[in-house]
Design an enzyme around this catalytic site. Sequence first.
Site, PDB file in Angstrom:
ATOM      1  N   PHE A   1       0.867  -1.181   0.000  1.00 11.94           N
ATOM      2  CA  PHE A   1       0.000   0.000   0.000  1.00 11.94           C
ATOM      3  C   PHE A   1       0.908   1.236   0.000  1.00 11.94           C
ATOM      4  O   PHE A   1       1.832   1.334   0.814  1.00 11.94           O
ATOM      5  CB  PHE A   1      -0.868  -0.040   1.259  1.00 11.94           C
ATOM      6  CG  PHE A   1      -1.961   0.981   1.264  1.00 11.94           C
ATOM      7  CD1 PHE A   1      -3.096   0.808   0.496  1.00 11.94           C
ATOM      8  CD2 PHE A   1      -1.859   2.119   2.047  1.00 11.94           C
ATOM      9  CE1 PHE A   1      -4.118   1.745   0.511  1.00 11.94           C
ATOM     10  CE2 PHE A   1      -2.877   3.068   2.061  1.00 11.94           C
ATOM     11  CZ  PHE A   1      -4.009   2.876   1.292  1.00 11.94           C
TER      12      PHE A   1
ATOM     13  N   ASP B   1       1.370  -5.330   8.357  1.00 14.37           N
ATOM     14  CA  ASP B   1       0.216  -4.461   8.183  1.00 14.37           C
ATOM     15  C   ASP B   1      -0.992  -5.376   7.947  1.00 14.37           C
ATOM     16  O   ASP B   1      -1.005  -6.151   6.989  1.00 14.37           O
ATOM     17  CB  ASP B   1       0.461  -3.520   6.991  1.00 14.37           C
ATOM     18  CG  ASP B   1      -0.704  -2.568   6.740  1.00 14.37           C
ATOM     19  OD1 ASP B   1      -1.831  -2.865   7.179  1.00 14.37           O
ATOM     20  OD2 ASP B   1      -0.481  -1.530   6.082  1.00 14.37           O
TER      21      ASP B   1
ATOM     22  N   TYR C   1     -11.573   0.684  10.212  1.00 14.80           N
ATOM     23  CA  TYR C   1     -12.715   1.208   9.443  1.00 14.80           C
ATOM     24  C   TYR C   1     -13.057   0.323   8.253  1.00 14.80           C
ATOM     25  O   TYR C   1     -14.024   0.561   7.562  1.00 14.80           O
ATOM     26  CB  TYR C   1     -12.476   2.655   8.986  1.00 14.80           C
ATOM     27  CG  TYR C   1     -11.190   2.906   8.240  1.00 14.80           C
ATOM     28  CD1 TYR C   1     -11.067   2.581   6.894  1.00 14.80           C
ATOM     29  CD2 TYR C   1     -10.094   3.477   8.871  1.00 14.80           C
ATOM     30  CE1 TYR C   1      -9.895   2.813   6.210  1.00 14.80           C
ATOM     31  CE2 TYR C   1      -8.916   3.710   8.198  1.00 14.80           C
ATOM     32  CZ  TYR C   1      -8.815   3.378   6.863  1.00 14.80           C
ATOM     33  OH  TYR C   1      -7.638   3.599   6.192  1.00 14.80           O
ATOM     34  N   LYS C   2     -12.219  -0.696   8.003  1.00 14.60           N
ATOM     35  CA  LYS C   2     -12.520  -1.602   6.888  1.00 14.60           C
ATOM     36  C   LYS C   2     -13.431  -2.721   7.413  1.00 14.60           C
ATOM     37  O   LYS C   2     -14.578  -2.466   7.746  1.00 14.60           O
ATOM     38  CB  LYS C   2     -11.209  -2.096   6.283  1.00 14.60           C
ATOM     39  CG  LYS C   2     -10.472  -0.957   5.571  1.00 14.60           C
ATOM     40  CD  LYS C   2      -9.089  -1.313   5.048  1.00 14.60           C
ATOM     41  CE  LYS C   2      -8.484  -0.105   4.338  1.00 14.60           C
ATOM     42  NZ  LYS C   2      -7.043  -0.195   4.136  1.00 14.60           N
TER      43      LYS C   2
ATOM     44  N   ARG D   1     -12.446  -3.353  -7.891  1.00 19.21           N
ATOM     45  CA  ARG D   1     -12.240  -4.191  -6.705  1.00 19.21           C
ATOM     46  C   ARG D   1     -13.570  -4.407  -5.997  1.00 19.21           C
ATOM     47  O   ARG D   1     -14.309  -3.457  -5.739  1.00 19.21           O
ATOM     48  CB  ARG D   1     -11.227  -3.516  -5.776  1.00 19.21           C
ATOM     49  CG  ARG D   1     -10.730  -4.433  -4.675  1.00 19.21           C
ATOM     50  CD  ARG D   1      -9.701  -3.715  -3.829  1.00 19.21           C
ATOM     51  NE  ARG D   1     -10.316  -2.587  -3.127  1.00 19.21           N
ATOM     52  CZ  ARG D   1      -9.736  -1.954  -2.116  1.00 19.21           C
ATOM     53  NH1 ARG D   1      -8.528  -2.304  -1.718  1.00 19.21           N
ATOM     54  NH2 ARG D   1     -10.330  -0.956  -1.516  1.00 19.21           N
TER      55      ARG D   1
END
Length: 429
Positions: free
Chosen positions: A131, A211, A236-237, A388
Amino acid sequence: MTHDVIAKLKQQAVTHDGEDTLADYIDQFIIPNNTIYLDGNSLGPSSKAAKKRAEEVVNQQWGQSLIAGWNDHDWIELPQKIGNKLAPIIGAEPYSVVACDSISVNLFKLLGAAFSKQFPRRIILSQIDNFPSDLYMIQGFETLLNQCSEQGNSCEMQSVATSEVEDTIKRLGEQIAVLVLTQVNYKTGYIFDIEKITQLAHKYGILVIWDLAHSAGILPLSLAEHNVDFAVGCTYKYLNGGPGSPAFVYVAPKHLEDINQPLSGWMGHKNAFAFEPDYQKAPIIEQMLCGTPSVISMSVLDAALDVYEHMDMHALRAKSVALNGFFQHCVEQLFAQAEHSQLELACEAEATKRGSQIAFKHPQAYAICQALISEGVIVDFRAPDILRIGFSPLYLSFAGILEAAQCLVNIVTSKRYELAEFQRKHKVT
Ligand SMILES: *Cc1c(COP(=O)(O)O)cnc(C)c1O
């Protein structure tokens, strides 16, 4: 013919939904009408518990208690309280996790903590398709160290292809100070074997920072058992903590004593309210804190996590794989009826081998994404050409998955995405 295929897929969806042991969770979430939400891997939806807590914390706690809230409502304990709710979800020891800041900021703290223990090693190894923010944070850390050192070569970031990580560890061995990897790739869904890579790195004395942005709350994890040194993750995912909800940091208890993280703010001090001029770190996981916790966000997250209280993470993963595989199956079956398929799979081909997402490559991926959203099928786009689609099992049904697949195939085969309204770029994609 197409009709037969659809009827058969519908029957399969009904069977899967009938066997779904997690189906009852959907009642706890707030999903707008006529929406199939396939973007919970980017931002989880709100829940009834989160909404209730948001109202309570603003109206009663902050509204009525004012500053007394810090004690009366234990606001100050929230980072640790949430950490202890997260620990079983990621297979960590109690009191080894705290909630705070963002992944990016927490990564910087861990880089400082881990790298400074490894002198004179100077390489930080990462993956080139990590990322971007993770790579940017390593670059910032590298720049800071090199600008402050006489030779200007105290720290060197090397990033290699995911497929080269193991060979590079073996080749550079003890030159590597810290390894920074994201377990589940945000675009391809590729999953690193945490246990295997951590073990390999430890053979050369390398410290590893994982991560867990696309793993926490969706994959069964065993950080303690797998001897993980450090980890960061976001809430938050898949964990549905709300937009920009605090991230978390994990530090293996054995490292707590002899690390020093560089963002040594007062909340990490061993006695924050003594207001002493010299920093002395807290001996416990709170040493990873920096400034004042964001109480409203933390409170909402705290309530959102209650959904996970008795969660069987293996059952969750099983449903995630089943949804993911069923979506792929539907898309393949439906495209087989069309003249030709124009979507190229851009991820691991088997649902069991990828995170809870599927990715397709298409030059018009952005417009396809917009066209899907206009029909209530919420997915996302990742530059330059990736569509995605994420599967968060707690609020999705197999019937919804079939509907979404039909919608996608219709949009691609009819080329509805070519309409001008779907071509306009928004600021956040
Ligand atoms: C979403 C995500 C992040 C987000 O980082 P923040 O600093 O919390 O915005 C970081 N790393 C990965 C792999 C991600 O997917």
